[in-house]
Design an enzyme around this catalytic site. Structure first.
Site, PDB file in Angstrom:
ATOM      1  N   ASP A  45      51.863   4.576  21.151  1.00 50.03           N
ATOM      2  CA  ASP A  45      51.799   4.612  22.831  1.00 50.03           C
ATOM      3  C   ASP A  45      53.408   4.582  23.256  1.00 50.03           C
ATOM      4  OD1 ASP A  45      50.748   3.636  25.054  1.00 50.03           O
ATOM      5  OD2 ASP A  45      49.767   1.474  24.464  1.00 50.03           O
ATOM      6  N   GLY A 103      48.430  10.675  30.372  1.00 50.03           N
ATOM      7  CA  GLY A 103      48.299  11.779  31.382  1.00 50.03           C
ATOM      8  C   GLY A 103      49.677  12.040  32.155  1.00 50.03           C
ATOM      9  N   ASP A 129      44.550   3.494  31.470  1.00 51.09           N
ATOM     10  CA  ASP A 129      43.530   2.603  31.080  1.00 51.09           C
ATOM     11  C   ASP A 129      42.178   2.467  31.677  1.00 51.09           C
ATOM     12  OD1 ASP A 129      45.523   2.596  29.232  1.00 51.09           O
ATOM     13  OD2 ASP A 129      46.212   0.209  29.468  1.00 51.09           O
TER      14      ASP A 129
END
Length: 389
Positions: A146, A195, A216
């Site tokens: 992440d 993205g 999210d």
């Protein structure tokens, strides 16, 4: 010809461990469970063990949900050698992996290319090789990586240059991929960077098995539908071993109706998206189980051809999507994003080639033969999902 292709693939794998590893993981979109949507920062080892138990007892494992993924907040501190340790919530990660594996399941973990994770715990920045070796030693099968604090590093180093920013981000994700390869344990590698920088164009070459295409998700119709329907146009980037990821499932968390959750499941299946449940598996209602474990819908997602659906027709809040399946079959999804029930016109030109074809309604189980008089009624925030028989 098949024997020749198999021989070529075998030779490629023997010469290139990267090719071999990536051809053996995520041939179909990953299925499993992730801790974040329900437990967030409160997740513990006991919660993860309970999730593994529930995947088995509920029948979800046998339906294909095999990954048990721990999200953020498992991380402790590093020792003098730079090795990451778990915190008090996860006293024995190797023991947890052994337990999960004993259930016929696989264990996933979470980190960041930045110095800290989204929740402020220890990231992998500057310690990629040590972390990959540690994950391999524990028996980890899946890594969600992440961006989080690495975004600040990109901003500092790129100075507003978008091409440079994209290059910095790619290098960071590729660095962990190389570390995983050197560690020698195959892992599904999930890019979670929302993205940015058109990741679908370079993700596969940087080692991704899946990459987030959006911000999210949340357990609300507006957010889920926006994310899902925005995937149109990305279908050419998906295929066996590398998938667009519109984020995890919210089914069973209580923020949507049954019809809306059926849209959620249907749309993700049409998109060949990863199916990572995010609910409390120990407290599933029969309704939640029936949606998550609809074998026909799962088969649409897991079809070995690996084609992502595309939008065929749209008018206002009404959409028709189509997906090719192996064996020459098709799936057609009629989505109603509007606020009242809607009858789709069976005389639409895009449907003409399907007249006379028998379809199975994957939610009701009924058989439908399409023709000019077919009733194609779809409820508010609903879906009619038809698979060619």
């Amino acid at each position: 010809m098949k024997k020749i292709c198999a021989l070529v693939l075998g030779l490629l794998g023997a010469m290139n461990p990267l090719f071999a590893q990536r051809s053996n993981v995520s041939a179909t979109p990953p299925m499993g469970w992730n801790s974040w949507n329900h437990f967030a920062e409160k997740v513990t080892e006991a919660d993860v063990r309970a999730a593994a138990d529930a995947l088995v007892s509920s029948g979800m494992r046998d339906a294909g949900y095999v990954y048990v993924n721990i999200d953020d907040t498992w991380e402790g501190k590093r020792d003098a050698q730079g090795v990451i340790h778990t915190n008090d919530k996860f006293p024995d990660m190797k023991g947890l992996a052994d337990y999960v594996h004993s259930k016929g399941l696989k264990l996933g973990i979470y980190s960041s290319p930045g110095p800290s994770t989204c929740a402020g715990y220890e990231g992998s920045y500057g310690h990629e090789d040590e972390d990959a070796r540690t994950y391999a030693a524990w028996g980890i099968d899946y890594l969600k990586y992440d961006q989080c604090s690495f975004g600040d590093i990109i901003e500092q180093q790129a100075g507003g240059d978008q091409d440079k920013a994209a290059s910095i981000q790619r290098a960071a994700y590729e660095k962990m991929h190389q570390a995983i390869m050197k560690a020698g344990r195959p892992m599904v590698y999930s890019f979670c960077q929302y993205g940015l920088y058109a990741v679908w164009q370079w993700g596969p070459d940087a080692g991704a098995n899946l990459w987030r295409t959006t911000g999210d998700i949340s357990d609300h119709w507006d957010r889920m539908s926006l994310i899902g329907f925005d995937q149109d146009g990305l279908e050419k980037f998906a295929g066996p071993g590398h998938w667009n990821d519109p984020d995890m499932l919210e089914i069973g968390n209580g923020g949507m109706t049954r019809s809306e959750y059926e849209v959620h499941m249907s749309l993700w299946a049409m998109l060949s998206a990863p199916l990572l449940a995010g609910n409390d598996l120990s407290k599933m209602t029969p309704e939640t189980k029936s949606i998550l474990m609809n074998r026909d819908v799962i088969a649409v997602d897991q079809d070995p051809l690996g084609h992502q659906a595309k939008r065929l027709w749209v008018e206002g809040p009404m959409e028709i999507w189509g997906k090719d399946l192996s064996g020459g079959r098709r799936v057609i999804a009629y989505f109603n994003r509007g606020e009242a029930a809607f009858d789709f016109d069976p005389r639409l030109s895009i449907l003409a080639p399907l007249h006379g074809v028998r379809f199975k309604d994957l939610w009701s189980g009924n058989t439908i033969v399409l023709n000019e008089k077919s009733r194609l009624l779809v409820p508010r925030h609903g879906v009619l999902l038809l698979r060619q028989q």
